[in-house]
Design an enzyme around this catalytic site. Structure first.
Site, PDB file in Angstrom:
ATOM      1  N   ARG A 129       0.817  -1.232   0.000  1.00 17.58           N
ATOM      2  CA  ARG A 129       0.000   0.000   0.000  1.00 17.58           C
ATOM      3  C   ARG A 129       0.844   1.272   0.000  1.00 17.58           C
ATOM      4  O   ARG A 129       0.369   2.340   0.391  1.00 17.58           O
ATOM      5  CB  ARG A 129      -0.968   0.020   1.190  1.00 17.58           C
ATOM      6  N   LYS A 151       2.379  11.355 -11.418  1.00 14.83           N
ATOM      7  CA  LYS A 151       1.501  10.477 -12.193  1.00 14.83           C
ATOM      8  C   LYS A 151       2.260   9.189 -12.480  1.00 14.83           C
ATOM      9  O   LYS A 151       3.382   9.227 -12.992  1.00 14.83           O
ATOM     10  CB  LYS A 151       1.110  11.129 -13.520  1.00 14.83           C
ATOM     11  N   GLU A 193       7.916  17.816 -25.238  1.00 15.23           N
ATOM     12  CA  GLU A 193       7.338  18.185 -23.933  1.00 15.23           C
ATOM     13  C   GLU A 193       7.901  19.531 -23.459  1.00 15.23           C
ATOM     14  O   GLU A 193       7.218  20.275 -22.765  1.00 15.23           O
ATOM     15  CB  GLU A 193       7.589  17.089 -22.894  1.00 15.23           C
ATOM     16  N   LYS A 235       5.914  23.119 -14.503  1.00 12.93           N
ATOM     17  CA  LYS A 235       5.142  21.949 -14.053  1.00 12.93           C
ATOM     18  C   LYS A 235       4.908  22.010 -12.543  1.00 12.93           C
ATOM     19  O   LYS A 235       3.814  21.697 -12.060  1.00 12.93           O
ATOM     20  CB  LYS A 235       5.841  20.645 -14.457  1.00 12.93           C
ATOM     21  N   GLU A 245      -5.337  16.639 -10.773  1.00 11.78           N
ATOM     22  CA  GLU A 245      -5.984  16.999 -12.039  1.00 11.78           C
ATOM     23  C   GLU A 245      -7.499  17.116 -11.914  1.00 11.78           C
ATOM     24  O   GLU A 245      -8.266  16.498 -12.656  1.00 11.78           O
ATOM     25  CB  GLU A 245      -5.617  15.997 -13.137  1.00 11.78           C
ATOM     26  N   ARG A 249      -4.499  21.100 -13.997  1.00 13.27           N
ATOM     27  CA  ARG A 249      -3.394  20.223 -14.424  1.00 13.27           C
ATOM     28  C   ARG A 249      -3.592  19.649 -15.822  1.00 13.27           C
ATOM     29  O   ARG A 249      -2.627  19.299 -16.498  1.00 13.27           O
ATOM     30  CB  ARG A 249      -3.181  19.106 -13.395  1.00 13.27           C
ATOM     31  N   ASN A 253      -1.570  18.364 -20.612  1.00 12.42           N
ATOM     32  CA  ASN A 253      -1.848  17.353 -21.636  1.00 12.42           C
ATOM     33  C   ASN A 253      -2.088  17.968 -23.007  1.00 12.42           C
ATOM     34  O   ASN A 253      -2.692  17.319 -23.883  1.00 12.42           O
ATOM     35  CB  ASN A 253      -3.057  16.506 -21.228  1.00 12.42           C
ATOM     36  N   HIS A 256      -1.825  15.841 -26.127  1.00  8.09           N
ATOM     37  CA  HIS A 256      -1.808  14.436 -25.729  1.00  8.09           C
ATOM     38  C   HIS A 256      -3.048  13.665 -26.186  1.00  8.09           C
ATOM     39  O   HIS A 256      -2.978  12.449 -26.353  1.00  8.09           O
ATOM     40  CB  HIS A 256      -1.662  14.322 -24.213  1.00  8.09           C
ATOM     41  N   HIS A 260      -2.024  10.477 -27.887  1.00  2.23           N
ATOM     42  CA  HIS A 260      -2.306   9.143 -27.336  1.00  2.23           C
ATOM     43  C   HIS A 260      -3.055   8.284 -28.356  1.00  2.23           C
ATOM     44  O   HIS A 260      -2.830   7.070 -28.427  1.00  2.23           O
ATOM     45  CB  HIS A 260      -3.139   9.262 -26.050  1.00  2.23           C
ATOM     46  N   HIS A 273       6.385   8.491 -27.582  1.00  2.08           N
ATOM     47  CA  HIS A 273       5.389   9.344 -26.921  1.00  2.08           C
ATOM     48  C   HIS A 273       5.574  10.814 -27.323  1.00  2.08           C
ATOM     49  O   HIS A 273       4.612  11.505 -27.683  1.00  2.08           O
ATOM     50  CB  HIS A 273       5.516   9.186 -25.402  1.00  2.08           C
TER      51      HIS A 273
HETATM   52  P1  NAD Z   1      11.374   5.549 -22.546  1.00  2.00           P
HETATM   53  O1  NAD Z   1      11.310   5.402 -21.110  1.00  2.00           O
HETATM   54  O2  NAD Z   1      10.913   4.422 -23.396  1.00  2.00           O
HETATM   55  O3  NAD Z   1      12.881   5.912 -22.951  1.00  2.00           O
HETATM   56  C1  NAD Z   1      13.201   6.076 -24.306  1.00  2.00           C
HETATM   57  C2  NAD Z   1      14.347   5.156 -24.755  1.00  2.00           C
HETATM   58  O4  NAD Z   1      15.592   5.709 -24.344  1.00  2.00           O
HETATM   59  C3  NAD Z   1      14.306   3.757 -24.152  1.00  2.00           C
HETATM   60  O5  NAD Z   1      14.786   2.828 -25.092  1.00  2.00           O
HETATM   61  C4  NAD Z   1      15.267   3.884 -22.994  1.00  2.00           C
HETATM   62  O6  NAD Z   1      15.788   2.654 -22.547  1.00  2.00           O
HETATM   63  C5  NAD Z   1      16.344   4.751 -23.588  1.00  2.00           C
HETATM   64  N1  NAD Z   1      17.140   5.522 -22.664  1.00  2.00           N
HETATM   65  C6  NAD Z   1      16.728   6.113 -21.526  1.00  2.00           C
HETATM   66  N2  NAD Z   1      17.705   6.856 -21.013  1.00  2.00           N
HETATM   67  C7  NAD Z   1      18.762   6.725 -21.819  1.00  2.00           C
HETATM   68  C8  NAD Z   1      20.074   7.263 -21.815  1.00  2.00           C
HETATM   69  N3  NAD Z   1      20.462   8.149 -20.903  1.00  2.00           N
HETATM   70  N4  NAD Z   1      20.922   6.895 -22.785  1.00  2.00           N
HETATM   71  C9  NAD Z   1      20.514   6.024 -23.758  1.00  2.00           C
HETATM   72  N5  NAD Z   1      19.289   5.502 -23.847  1.00  2.00           N
HETATM   73  C10 NAD Z   1      18.418   5.858 -22.875  1.00  2.00           C
HETATM   74  O7  NAD Z   1      10.563   6.836 -23.044  1.00  2.00           O
HETATM   75  P2  NAD Z   1      10.439   8.333 -22.481  1.00  2.00           P
HETATM   76  O8  NAD Z   1      10.296   9.172 -23.673  1.00  2.00           O
HETATM   77  O9  NAD Z   1      11.484   8.645 -21.498  1.00  2.00           O
HETATM   78  O10 NAD Z   1       9.066   8.292 -21.687  1.00  2.00           O
HETATM   79  C11 NAD Z   1       7.852   8.047 -22.342  1.00  2.00           C
HETATM   80  C12 NAD Z   1       6.878   7.496 -21.331  1.00  2.00           C
HETATM   81  O11 NAD Z   1       6.650   8.463 -20.321  1.00  2.00           O
HETATM   82  C13 NAD Z   1       5.526   7.164 -21.920  1.00  2.00           C
HETATM   83  O12 NAD Z   1       5.108   5.920 -21.453  1.00  2.00           O
HETATM   84  C14 NAD Z   1       4.632   8.267 -21.411  1.00  2.00           C
HETATM   85  O13 NAD Z   1       3.308   7.862 -21.283  1.00  2.00           O
HETATM   86  C15 NAD Z   1       5.253   8.560 -20.081  1.00  2.00           C
HETATM   87  N6  NAD Z   1       4.961   9.917 -19.582  1.00  2.00           N
HETATM   88  C16 NAD Z   1       4.515  10.025 -18.318  1.00  2.00           C
HETATM   89  C17 NAD Z   1       4.279  11.278 -17.781  1.00  2.00           C
HETATM   90  C18 NAD Z   1       3.869  11.411 -16.353  1.00  2.00           C
HETATM   91  O14 NAD Z   1       3.492  12.509 -15.940  1.00  2.00           O
HETATM   92  N7  NAD Z   1       3.951  10.361 -15.562  1.00  2.00           N
HETATM   93  C19 NAD Z   1       4.487  12.419 -18.566  1.00  2.00           C
HETATM   94  C20 NAD Z   1       4.953  12.266 -19.860  1.00  2.00           C
HETATM   95  C21 NAD Z   1       5.195  10.999 -20.366  1.00  2.00           C
HETATM   96  N1  GLY Z   2       2.267  14.922 -18.166  1.00  2.00           N
HETATM   97  C1  GLY Z   2       1.050  15.462 -17.725  1.00  2.00           C
HETATM   98  C2  GLY Z   2       0.942  15.595 -16.253  1.00  2.00           C
HETATM   99  O1  GLY Z   2       1.868  15.295 -15.526  1.00  2.00           O
HETATM  100  O2  GLY Z   2      -0.072  16.003 -15.777  1.00  2.00           O
END
Ligand code: NAD
Ligand code: GLY
Length: 372
Positions: A129, A151, A193, A235, A245, A249, A253, A256, A260, A273
């Protein structure tokens, strides 16, 4: 607020959420220094969650630094990629926690991009939890967005990030040095972003990005540090007002809803993404213009910047028979939808965003105009 670490200047951005407040540290040589982690709560065990691409690059540095604070430092290496942001991979984190007898004080460290961060955060939110966790984002996208704000989620085949929780980390460590190994395509995805924060909140930042885009694409560390800090500040201000949100917030998006739909419509991982968000912002800007909220010059300016950042500005065709209908169906499965009505983040003046519904016919026009 600039602060000095032992080796270089480190910037610090604060997320103010009462007892859930925490810092984002931005600087060089942070990840591998035990000093970085000294304020964290004491525990017997730390579990570093990473993936097959990032662990060989940075896990040794991080685990060595953590060994100064934890008797046992475990490493779990997940498969890499958006396609693995699912229940089966999440289960591997719970397996590791249980197999190693991890108690509720165990601290989880998410070492990777947004995929690792979102999954580790969700595991931390639900194991016993809730156990503490720290974000060590290694992509630009994760440093400017996904590691901040709490998130956490996994994808469902029918919808992106549909299963998750709001759960804040204890600390976010944005080490600029890790961006050296980030592939160019991933850097560009992160820039989507960064660009987002301009039209929704800060036109002066949009001006700055336009002037410094070449430096950002060349991974100039001063430019990256500024982009990360300003993005995190914006942010932090939004999340500080609306953590879960209930309103404001949602502006984070921007782009997005369309993005998405592209990601899930093509299959997770086909477009990154950030690529979906980049193209989605073009589509959302066109929608804003058709709703009479901004003029065409604003749409052209934003499209030009997204294109210069090397991001797609034309949406993919998701259906040969009824492309707009397919987008609409996919966009209805969105956390902002209410009673089946899609709600879009639109720009309702430079530097200002709002959430609006729009007639399907108008959205169809936008999709027809924006898809290749
Ligand atoms: P990712 O985590 O897939 O990373 C992209 C690629 O880069 C992967 O292959 C990873 O292994 C590689 N990588 C990471 N760091 C590296 C480094 N320093 N050197 C070499 N390779 C490296 O993708 P992302 O773009 O980081 O994140 C996208 C994800 O984040 C999506 O799932 C999206 O939905 C999520 N997201 C979440 C929020 C939130 O608020 N929680 C906001 C935006 C996006
Ligand atoms: N990436 C959108 C949020 O964090 O609300």
């Amino acid at each position: 607020m600039p602060v000095n670490s032992s080796s270089s200047t480190t910037a610090q951005v604060q997320i103010n959420l009462a007892e859930r407040s925490y810092s984002i540290l931005i600087g060089s040589q942070l990840l591998g220094q035990s000093l970085t982690y000294q304020q964290l709560p004491k525990a017997a065990t730390a579990l570093v969650v990473s993936n097959t691409k990032v662990a060989p690059l940075y896990a040794a540095q991080l685990t060595q630094a953590l060994e100064a604070h934890y008797a046992k430092v475990l490493l779990l290496t997940l498969p890499d990629g958006e396609a693995y942001k699912d229940w089966q991979t999440l289960q591997l984190i719970f397996d590791a926690l249980l197999q190693n007898g991890c108690d509720r004080k165990t601290v989880l460290f998410a070492l990777g991009g947004g995929v690792v961060g979102d999954m580790t955060g969700f595991a931390a939110a639900s194991y016993m939890r809730g156990v503490p966790f720290v974000q060590v984002p290694t992509t630009l996208l994760a440093q400017v967005d996904s590691s901040v704000g709490g998130k956490t989620a996994i994808n469902h085949p029918l919808g992106k990030n549909m299963i998750g929780a709001f759960y804040q980390p204890l600390l976010v460590i944005c080490d600029l040095d890790v961006l050296v190994t980030l592939p160019a395509r991933e850097l560009r995805a992160g820039l989507a972003e960064v660009i987002k924060y301009g039209p929704i909140a800060d036109m002066a930042f949009l001006d700055w990005i336009e002037s410094n885009l070449d430096a950002l694409l060349a991974k100039d560390s001063a430019a990256l540090a500024h982009a990360i800090q300003r993005s995190c500040e914006i942010k932090a201000a939004v999340v500080g007002q609306d953590e879960r949100e209930s309103g404001l917030r949602a502006i984070l998006n921007f782009g997005h809803t369309f993005g998405h739909a592209i990601e899930s419509g093509l299959g997770y991982g086909a477009w990154l993404h950030g690529e979906g968000v980049g193209c989605g912002m073009v589509m959302a800007a066109h929608l804003s213009q058709r709703l009479g909220l901004v003029d065409l010059s604003f749409v052209t300016r934003l499209t030009r910047l997204i294109e210069r950042a090397g991001l797609p500005v034309k949406g993919p065709v998701l259906s040969a028979t009824d492309n707009a209908g397919r987008y609409l169906d996919l966009m209805r499965i969105d956390k902002k939808s209410e009673a089946g009505e899609i709600r879009f983040v639109v720009i309702d003046g430079p530097g200002r965003a709002a959430v609006r519904a729009a007639p399907d016919a108008l959205v169809r026009e936008v999709i027809d105009a924006c898809c290749a």
